[in-house]
Design a protein around this motif. Structure first.
Motif, PDB file in Angstrom:
ATOM      1  N   TYR A 346       0.851  -1.185   0.000  1.00  0.00           N
ATOM      2  CA  TYR A 346       0.000   0.000   0.000  1.00  0.00           C
ATOM      3  C   TYR A 346       0.890   1.239   0.000  1.00  0.00           C
ATOM      4  CZ  TYR A 346      -3.228  -3.582   1.689  1.00  0.00           C
ATOM      5  OH  TYR A 346      -3.976  -4.730   1.830  1.00  0.00           O
ATOM      6  N   ALA A 400      -1.579  -0.801  -4.243  1.00  0.00           N
ATOM      7  CA  ALA A 400      -2.630   0.207  -4.147  1.00  0.00           C
ATOM      8  C   ALA A 400      -1.980   1.546  -3.814  1.00  0.00           C
ATOM      9  CB  ALA A 400      -3.629  -0.189  -3.070  1.00  0.00           C
ATOM     10  N   TYR A 426      -6.592   5.067  -5.420  1.00  0.00           N
ATOM     11  CA  TYR A 426      -7.683   5.282  -4.469  1.00  0.00           C
ATOM     12  C   TYR A 426      -8.704   6.269  -5.038  1.00  0.00           C
ATOM     13  CZ  TYR A 426     -10.024   7.101  -0.272  1.00  0.00           C
ATOM     14  OH  TYR A 426     -10.954   7.500   0.649  1.00  0.00           O
ATOM     15  N   ALA A 506      -1.146   5.902   3.455  1.00  0.00           N
ATOM     16  CA  ALA A 506      -0.903   4.466   3.289  1.00  0.00           C
ATOM     17  C   ALA A 506      -1.653   3.673   4.344  1.00  0.00           C
ATOM     18  CB  ALA A 506       0.597   4.185   3.359  1.00  0.00           C
ATOM     19  N   ILE A 509      -5.593   3.460   3.497  1.00  0.00           N
ATOM     20  CA  ILE A 509      -6.059   2.435   2.564  1.00  0.00           C
ATOM     21  C   ILE A 509      -5.768   1.029   3.083  1.00  0.00           C
ATOM     22  CG2 ILE A 509      -5.962   3.926   0.546  1.00  0.00           C
ATOM     23  CD1 ILE A 509      -3.328   2.665  -0.238  1.00  0.00           C
ATOM     24  N   HIS A 510      -4.808   0.927   3.998  1.00  0.00           N
ATOM     25  CA  HIS A 510      -4.532  -0.373   4.634  1.00  0.00           C
ATOM     26  C   HIS A 510      -5.700  -0.785   5.512  1.00  0.00           C
ATOM     27  CE1 HIS A 510      -2.211  -3.631   6.385  1.00  0.00           C
ATOM     28  NE2 HIS A 510      -1.156  -3.289   5.683  1.00  0.00           N
ATOM     29  N   PHE A 514      -9.842   1.183   0.406  1.00  0.00           N
ATOM     30  CA  PHE A 514      -9.333   1.255  -0.953  1.00  0.00           C
ATOM     31  C   PHE A 514     -10.329   0.663  -1.954  1.00  0.00           C
ATOM     32  CE2 PHE A 514      -7.189  -1.048  -4.408  1.00  0.00           C
ATOM     33  CZ  PHE A 514      -6.674   0.034  -5.108  1.00  0.00           C
TER      34      PHE A 514
END
Length: 528
Positions: A346, A400, A426, A506, A509-510, A514
């Motif tokens: 990510y 991602a 994203y 980061a 989205i982890h 996402f």
């Protein structure tokens, strides 16, 4: 010369504690003029001076001090002795404000006025800031940081940077660099940096960390507050130790009179202020300025435990609009772990304008376990940053990518998702009131509502110790990321927060926020 007198002269030359007690007079806290007998803190500093002079032939010492331990007096006396008893020496003292400059120069003049006749050098003139010993061709000068162009064109044998943590933040580094270059790297030269702490940014903090790591040639000297015999108070009859005080007794061997001194100071100014001005360990001094967003103590421990980088890589263009990263000693991509060929990654990206001296464009890479495996940090234009992100995403198994879409990030989002067609960018769903429908926006939009969510998620991950970080630039920026008086969260003045934002993206989205771009033509950004 009489052998006994010769022996005394030799001791005066070679043993500063003996010289100080017999040749230097100070104004005591009680307002008396008395000989300078070195106290326990000063004796610790003197041992560090003697040890380094014996092993290296010169002195480079940085001092992190508690309040009123007499260390600036010690340094001033040591430098006066060197200049007033030797030929062709030039000493300079730089303080943080005019009042301190006057006070230190008054102390130096007192040294000279009360010096025994046999040791007192003749002065040709004495100005408001300089003593010149004409027979010796030596001088002692004081100045205020930021008050004038200082050190330029000088050649100094002795330098004392006093309270450097409080020099003007915007110019402190330049002033220090100019002064330090004025001292040749020769035997017999002496440089002291001494200060109380003033937060976790600036030249003093950087120099202290580098000295502790053994990277800049300076010997770190720290003296805890409880070694000062004056830091005691009368213990009342009803005194009873708290559990925290019992821990301090066990850890540092404090007695009740020292604990009572601590109680009084904490009652007057608070625990955090006490730690900064009367630290027991160096980490305490640097933990208490401002309102840090993240746990400062945790970050300091992470800095100390950080593992070295694996390697650095540089982005190389291929001449047809693309490129890749290859190993290079000065590359902008720093890797801390090898890439797992089947791993999931990510990337959070914070875009800057790309001008020299401005903010950095940063991309932080987390693996599936929230370990920071790499960080890209560069100053490039937003469109070129998109090109680098494209290569970075491919390098990390089609990771991602969550770029911030504010300001310069708009162009990065357009280039990455629409022009270059990177699929895993994203997106956000935005409700359009005028059209009465949902629209999709590329990138993360930072607003007064979304930013607290972003940072609070990162803060929670840090509190739960979910994230592993070895990158010291990131950790140091997290240390200087604070809540301002208006309630906003941002970097302290003259500091950066680019790595903090990239890490937060980061991490965001982890957390499962996402959604990949499936058809770039169906999405819009504010730039369109």
């Amino acid at each position: 010369m009489d052998p006994q007198l010769l022996a005394i002269r030799k001791r005066l030359r070679d043993e500063f504690p003996f010289y100080a007690a017999n040749a230097l007079k100070i104004r005591t806290k009680a307002g008396e003029i008395a000989p300078l007998h070195l106290n326990p803190a000063q004796l610790i500093l003197q041992k560090a001076i003697d040890d380094q002079m014996a092993t290296e032939g010169k002195v480079r010492i940085i001092i992190l001090k508690a309040r009123q331990q007499g260390l600036s007096t010690h340094v001033g006396g040591y430098m006066f002795a060197a200049v007033s008893q030797n030929t062709a020496k030039r000493a300079m003292v730089i303080t943080h404000q005019a009042d301190s400059t006057r006070a230190l120069f008054d102390m130096t003049k007192r040294f000279h006025e009360h010096c025994p006749p046999i040791l007192k050098p003749k002065t040709k003139y004495a100005s408001r800031r300089e003593l010149y010993f004409d027979t010796l061709d030596s001088s002692y000068i004081v100045a205020t940081a930021g008050g004038e162009a200082i050190g330029r064109g000088e050649t100094l044998s002795h330098l004392h940077a006093s309270e450097i943590a409080f020099w003007p933040k915007s110019t402190a580094k330049d002033i220090w660099n100019g002064l330090y270059q004025a001292v040749p790297n020769l035997p017999g030269t002496v440089v002291f940096i001494e200060s109380t702490a003033n937060g976790v940014s600036g030249v003093f903090y950087d120099m202290w960390r580098e000295s502790v790591a053994g990277r800049n040639g300076f010997v770190p000297v720290f003296i805890p507050w409880f070694l000062d015999p004056m830091y005691r108070e009368t213990v009342p009859a009803y005194f009873s130790r708290s559990p925290e005080e019992e821990r301090l007794v066990e850890q540092y061997g404090l007695d009740n009179s020292q604990l009572q001194f601590r109680r009084i100071k904490i009652s007057a100014n608070g625990l955090e202020n006490f730690k900064q001005e009367y630290p027991a360990v160096p980490a305490e001094a640097f933990l208490t300025t401002g309102r840090p967003v993240f746990d400062s103590e945790q970050l300091v421990h992470m800095i100390d435990a950080a593992q070295p980088r694996l390697r650095t890589e540089a982005y190389e263009e291929d001449g047809i609009g693309g490129g890749k990263f290859d190993t290079h000693p000065r590359g902008e991509l720093t890797l801390y772990r090898e890439i797992d060929p089947v791993g999931t990654y990510y990337i959070g990206a914070d875009t800057a304008m790309g001008v020299r001296g401005g903010d950095w464009s940063v991309a932080t890479i987390l693996d599936s376990t929230k370990t920071l495996v790499g960080i890209l940090r560069c100053r490039v234009h937003p469109d070129f940053f998109a090109q680098m992100l494209y290569a970075l995403g491919h390098k990390f198994n089609m990771a991602a990518i969550c770029p911030e879409s504010n300001n310069h990030g708009i162009l990065t989002c357009i280039r990455l998702a629409k022009d270059m067609g990177y699929p895993y960018v994203y997106t956000e769903t935005i409700y359009d009131k005028l059209a009465d429908k949902d629209t999709i926006k590329i990138g993360f939009t930072t607003t007064v509502k979304s930013k607290p969510l972003l940072i609070d998620r990162l803060r929670a991950s840090m509190r739960l110790k979910e994230i592993k970080i070895d990158d010291k630039t990131t950790l140091n920026e997290m240390l200087t990321y604070v809540v301002t008086e208006t309630g906003s969260m941002e970097a302290e003045e003259n500091c950066h927060d680019d790595t903090v934002v990239a890490l937060a993206l980061a991490n965001h989205i982890h957390e499962g926020s996402f959604k990949p771009v499936e058809n770039q033509d169906d999405y819009y950004t504010e730039a369109i």
